[in-house]
Write a protein that holds these residues in place. Sequence first.
Motif, PDB file in Angstrom:
ATOM      1  N   LEU A 151      -1.388  17.606  -8.298  1.00  0.00           N
ATOM      2  CA  LEU A 151      -1.785  16.110  -8.556  1.00  0.00           C
ATOM      3  C   LEU A 151      -0.795  15.082  -8.125  1.00  0.00           C
ATOM      4  CD1 LEU A 151      -4.015  16.679 -11.689  1.00  0.00           C
ATOM      5  CD2 LEU A 151      -4.942  16.221  -9.256  1.00  0.00           C
ATOM      6  N   ARG A 152       0.470  15.680  -8.624  1.00  0.00           N
ATOM      7  CA  ARG A 152       1.576  14.678  -8.214  1.00  0.00           C
ATOM      8  C   ARG A 152       1.794  14.448  -6.953  1.00  0.00           C
ATOM      9  NH1 ARG A 152       3.902  16.987 -12.938  1.00  0.00           N
ATOM     10  NH2 ARG A 152       5.072  18.570 -11.568  1.00  0.00           N
ATOM     11  N   LYS A 153       1.560  15.287  -6.135  1.00  0.00           N
ATOM     12  CA  LYS A 153       1.725  15.598  -4.670  1.00  0.00           C
ATOM     13  C   LYS A 153       0.642  14.675  -4.230  1.00  0.00           C
ATOM     14  CE  LYS A 153       2.075  18.638  -0.691  1.00  0.00           C
ATOM     15  NZ  LYS A 153       2.126  19.846   0.154  1.00  0.00           N
ATOM     16  N   VAL A 154      -0.465  14.815  -4.616  1.00  0.00           N
ATOM     17  CA  VAL A 154      -1.531  13.789  -4.133  1.00  0.00           C
ATOM     18  C   VAL A 154      -1.281  12.478  -4.414  1.00  0.00           C
ATOM     19  CG1 VAL A 154      -4.156  13.422  -4.036  1.00  0.00           C
ATOM     20  CG2 VAL A 154      -3.216  16.070  -4.179  1.00  0.00           C
ATOM     21  N   ARG A 155      -0.711  12.218  -5.656  1.00  0.00           N
ATOM     22  CA  ARG A 155      -0.415  11.038  -6.066  1.00  0.00           C
ATOM     23  C   ARG A 155       0.633  10.142  -5.233  1.00  0.00           C
ATOM     24  NH1 ARG A 155       2.968  10.891 -10.756  1.00  0.00           N
ATOM     25  NH2 ARG A 155       4.397  11.174  -9.184  1.00  0.00           N
ATOM     26  N   ASP A 156       1.640  10.972  -4.851  1.00  0.00           N
ATOM     27  CA  ASP A 156       2.654  10.443  -4.009  1.00  0.00           C
ATOM     28  C   ASP A 156       2.388  10.272  -2.537  1.00  0.00           C
ATOM     29  OD1 ASP A 156       4.287  10.786  -6.311  1.00  0.00           O
ATOM     30  OD2 ASP A 156       5.322  12.843  -5.754  1.00  0.00           O
ATOM     31  N   VAL A 157       1.510  11.278  -2.147  1.00  0.00           N
ATOM     32  CA  VAL A 157       1.217  10.959  -0.812  1.00  0.00           C
ATOM     33  C   VAL A 157       0.212   9.797  -0.495  1.00  0.00           C
ATOM     34  CG1 VAL A 157      -0.399  12.117   0.978  1.00  0.00           C
ATOM     35  CG2 VAL A 157       1.183  13.496  -0.226  1.00  0.00           C
ATOM     36  N   SER A 217       2.152   6.766  -0.638  1.00  0.00           N
ATOM     37  CA  SER A 217       3.021   6.692   0.434  1.00  0.00           C
ATOM     38  C   SER A 217       2.089   5.839   1.278  1.00  0.00           C
ATOM     39  CB  SER A 217       3.684   7.789   0.974  1.00  0.00           C
ATOM     40  OG  SER A 217       4.292   7.776   1.920  1.00  0.00           O
ATOM     41  N   ARG A 218       0.695   6.518   1.666  1.00  0.00           N
ATOM     42  CA  ARG A 218       0.090   5.917   2.508  1.00  0.00           C
ATOM     43  C   ARG A 218      -0.421   4.180   2.224  1.00  0.00           C
ATOM     44  NH1 ARG A 218      -2.922   9.914   5.387  1.00  0.00           N
ATOM     45  NH2 ARG A 218      -1.406  11.377   5.947  1.00  0.00           N
ATOM     46  N   VAL A 219      -0.591   4.239   0.848  1.00  0.00           N
ATOM     47  CA  VAL A 219      -0.891   2.721   0.498  1.00  0.00           C
ATOM     48  C   VAL A 219       0.298   1.946   0.760  1.00  0.00           C
ATOM     49  CG1 VAL A 219      -1.613   1.214  -1.402  1.00  0.00           C
ATOM     50  CG2 VAL A 219      -2.689   3.566  -1.280  1.00  0.00           C
ATOM     51  N   VAL A 268       1.965  -2.362   6.889  1.00  0.00           N
ATOM     52  CA  VAL A 268       1.302  -2.815   8.518  1.00  0.00           C
ATOM     53  C   VAL A 268       0.834  -4.139   8.162  1.00  0.00           C
ATOM     54  CG1 VAL A 268      -0.706  -2.181   9.555  1.00  0.00           C
ATOM     55  CG2 VAL A 268       0.917  -0.370   8.872  1.00  0.00           C
ATOM     56  N   PHE A 269       0.096  -4.303   6.881  1.00  0.00           N
ATOM     57  CA  PHE A 269      -0.615  -5.695   6.506  1.00  0.00           C
ATOM     58  C   PHE A 269       0.612  -6.835   6.611  1.00  0.00           C
ATOM     59  CE2 PHE A 269      -4.103  -3.567   5.070  1.00  0.00           C
ATOM     60  CZ  PHE A 269      -5.262  -4.033   5.804  1.00  0.00           C
ATOM     61  N   GLU A 270       1.667  -6.385   6.084  1.00  0.00           N
ATOM     62  CA  GLU A 270       2.853  -7.390   5.865  1.00  0.00           C
ATOM     63  C   GLU A 270       3.237  -7.746   7.391  1.00  0.00           C
ATOM     64  OE1 GLU A 270       7.316  -7.964   4.057  1.00  0.00           O
ATOM     65  OE2 GLU A 270       6.120  -6.233   3.765  1.00  0.00           O
ATOM     66  N   ALA A 271       3.397  -6.779   8.407  1.00  0.00           N
ATOM     67  CA  ALA A 271       3.757  -6.944   9.524  1.00  0.00           C
ATOM     68  C   ALA A 271       2.924  -7.724  10.531  1.00  0.00           C
ATOM     69  CB  ALA A 271       3.936  -5.656  10.628  1.00  0.00           C
ATOM     70  N   LEU A 272       1.529  -7.513  10.129  1.00  0.00           N
ATOM     71  CA  LEU A 272       0.238  -8.054  10.819  1.00  0.00           C
ATOM     72  C   LEU A 272       0.603  -9.924  10.422  1.00  0.00           C
ATOM     73  CD1 LEU A 272      -2.598  -5.912  10.439  1.00  0.00           C
ATOM     74  CD2 LEU A 272      -1.437  -6.729  12.526  1.00  0.00           C
ATOM     75  N   SER A 273       0.913  -9.830   9.151  1.00  0.00           N
ATOM     76  CA  SER A 273       0.929 -11.456   8.736  1.00  0.00           C
ATOM     77  C   SER A 273       2.165 -12.088   9.204  1.00  0.00           C
ATOM     78  CB  SER A 273       1.164 -11.264   7.056  1.00  0.00           C
ATOM     79  OG  SER A 273       1.654 -12.544   6.618  1.00  0.00           O
ATOM     80  N   ASN A 274       3.139 -11.294   9.486  1.00  0.00           N
ATOM     81  CA  ASN A 274       4.357 -11.758  10.179  1.00  0.00           C
ATOM     82  C   ASN A 274       4.200 -12.088  11.596  1.00  0.00           C
ATOM     83  OD1 ASN A 274       6.023 -11.906   7.794  1.00  0.00           O
ATOM     84  ND2 ASN A 274       6.563  -9.668   8.595  1.00  0.00           N
ATOM     85  N   PHE A 320      -0.545  -1.908  -6.030  1.00  0.00           N
ATOM     86  CA  PHE A 320      -1.124  -0.733  -6.320  1.00  0.00           C
ATOM     87  C   PHE A 320      -0.242   0.522  -6.125  1.00  0.00           C
ATOM     88  CE2 PHE A 320      -4.681   2.302  -4.765  1.00  0.00           C
ATOM     89  CZ  PHE A 320      -5.032   2.576  -6.055  1.00  0.00           C
ATOM     90  N   ALA A 321       0.546   0.579  -4.986  1.00  0.00           N
ATOM     91  CA  ALA A 321       1.107   1.840  -4.665  1.00  0.00           C
ATOM     92  C   ALA A 321       2.452   1.938  -5.709  1.00  0.00           C
ATOM     93  CB  ALA A 321       2.021   1.503  -3.420  1.00  0.00           C
ATOM     94  N   LYS A 322       2.861   0.740  -6.364  1.00  0.00           N
ATOM     95  CA  LYS A 322       3.710   1.095  -7.419  1.00  0.00           C
ATOM     96  C   LYS A 322       3.077   1.558  -8.552  1.00  0.00           C
ATOM     97  CE  LYS A 322       6.862  -2.714  -5.837  1.00  0.00           C
ATOM     98  NZ  LYS A 322       7.357  -3.894  -6.225  1.00  0.00           N
TER      99      LYS A 322
END
Length: 828
Positions: free
Chosen positions: A346-352, A355-357, A363-369, A494-496
């Motif tokens: 479960l920790r591995k799934v959570r970390d993955v 990481s994806r989020v 990506v959204f920050e880069a799009l914003s820039n 959300f990732a944090k």
Amino acid sequence: MERIERNLSGPIAEVDIGKTQDTVTKWFHRIQAKIVNLFLLKGLLLVVVGFLLGRALILNELTPFALPFFASVFMMKKGKAGLAMAAVIAGSFTLSADVTVFTFLSIVFFLVIYKVLKRFKVDLIKALPTLVLIASAIAKVGVLYVTQGTITIHDGVMIGVGSGLAFILTLIFLQSVPLLTERRRRQSFKTEEVICLIILIASVLTGTMGWLVYEMSVSNVLSRYVVLLFAFVAGATIGSTVGVVTGLILSLANVTSLYQMSLLAFSGLLGGLLKEGKKGGVALGLIVGTLLIGLYGEGASQIIPTLYESVVAILLFLLTPRSLISKVAKNIPGTPEHHAEQQQYLRKVRDVTASRVSQFSTVFEALSNSFSEYGYPIDEEDKDREVDLFLSNVTEKTCQSCFKKEACWSKNFNKTYDYMKDIMHGCDTNSLQYNHKLTRDWDKHCVRSKKVIDAIEQELTYYQANQKLKKQVKESRKLVAEQLLGVSQVMSDFAKEIQREGENHHVLEEQILDALQAFGIQIGHVEIYSVEQGNVDIELSIPYCNGSGECEKLIAPMLSDILEETILVKSEECSAYPNGFCHVTLGSAKAYVLETGVAHAAKGGGLVSGDSYSTIELGVGKHAVAISDGMGNGERAHYESNETLELLKKILQSGIEEKVAIKSVNSILSLRTTDEIFSTLDLAVIDLQDASAKFLKIGSTPSYIKRGDTISKIQASNLPMGIIEDFEVEVVDEQLKAGDLLIMMSDGIFEGPKHVENYDMWMKRKIKEIQTKEPQEVADLIMEEVIRTRSGQIEDDMTVVVTKIKHNTPKWAAIPAYGYHKTKSKAI
């Protein structure tokens, strides 16, 4: 000499020892890998199991294990079917020629029937047990008819029993054979798979019946070793189950061994109960079981050989590597190792996931820039280039055919260019008609001055349209950039939140349970999800309380003392029947609570108002109050204002910042329709922990805060939503206090009084005159005063929302929990 010896026995010796240990570890892992490869990948384990199942005999004449095992291997691992066939035939050959012929014929008949049914596209997996039953019965009938010439009733019964057992064993082996052939699989077995594996192991042990080493039965030693292993790994339940199943199958193979079932079952139960004593405790359970059941089963004369068998099984158990025991434990549901393995997964799934989020946030920050104004900078060169293009279009229409073209553009290029640029600016600002000097100078310079000015004015129309379009694109790009940045921030938060390590609160749960039970409160269970200050989340169950309020009056006050903050009952589900349990959710109490009163009226006393209001629980310790006024009256205005609040509610609850949320709603409203339908918005977001408030007013009327006899006004200047795509939202911050009244209203209330020149002064005076502090009464009185000035007529939609800020005072004081040590909770 002694110094030299000390030097030699120092760091150099330690390095040599370390290298030796590393070498031994490498060789050990290499040998282990080769053994695993030999047994699993090469199929040696299937050969061993097949050989023992081929010679496994029950009831002195039935061999029902060979064909189900071969059929299962044939269906699951067709490449290893040849090895399985050779192994079971070799095992049956050790019994007798008749058994060997029966095994061979049953496999042949099975393959023939399988080939025939395969042409009819039958689901062979589902039909496999039936195929095994038919093939086993036909082969047994054929062998008996050839050897005896007739078939008796006894033979018929035994054929039915053997075929039925083959049918059942096929179902069992279909689940257990893959466990012997797959090197990597999921980390946990199902309960059915564990039982099937136990039956397979017991069936394999049956193949060792009759093997003796120093007058000790190999099957007895191995069966007791298996019981010790499972009792140590999984406890009394699995240990006793393994003992019963193994003893039952061994007793079918040899009726004189019937007492073994009692010995194994009792030893598994006793060993599982004593597993807290490690391997020694489990071994003691087998010794006690052997002594008790041995004396009962065969008397004192046979107790010594039976005891020897148990001692050998214990020696094998003590020599079993801890790594092997750990691997077995990880696959058995309910064991601590299995739980730890699941938590790691479960920790591995959570970390993955985190990481994806986080990657999406980037990506959204880069799009914003890329969408922001910094993504496409507009410098002076771009502006000059646009002016050059504009003037080139003008000269193409006017100067190309002029006889003075060479004089104007070759000899006096800068002068001509500056003149035309100034004329362009004058036409753009409508100031050319007042600049007489420029027109006179231009008439002297150009022989087609009037024609050039007309061409500039004509071309300027397209130029302005182009500039306006570019401005709109820039504003839209900026709006999209802000929205993307808001989404990026939400996803980053959300990732944090996902990456926050889930704390193990089982010690605190036990302490709270003990403290409540010591107080005399019966508790079913306690589950703690969070003990973070201000964000406590606890669930517990209590026996049927018949609505007595035990949680609110006793449990929550005790938890308030234990956790050193006010705990309240968030929700309570009482059982519908006396024998059930009530489930309760408790959490942190907020420092402040809000009490809201609303007065609402439609124009002319109608049923549908263009005003809409909402109170929004944001779920992060904040509360929002909003009023929206759609343009005009009636259903269309109501739809616009209500849609504005619904969009705002959904976006705010997603966690996006208030300013970005309002801009998002505005862009949606402005792009959704070309009709001139606009909405105002009056929004107040109040933090329930410190009573700080943010006010965002979009085309709305002022709000008022009443604190005692002091009335303060909250006002901001912004256009209504939906008029323009880009606008700056002005945020007003205020610190509220307990007892404050926040009064928000639509324009129907603020501008409603008749014959009043200064609405602000009139509203302040009326609010100050109100004596009551109840929000609903204040809202009703304000509404009544406005309508009275209109002689009872409602000229516009009217809405007033009054919110009172109060300290959150719990109904019940904290109760000291004397059986609880708070120092432990701090450590946790």
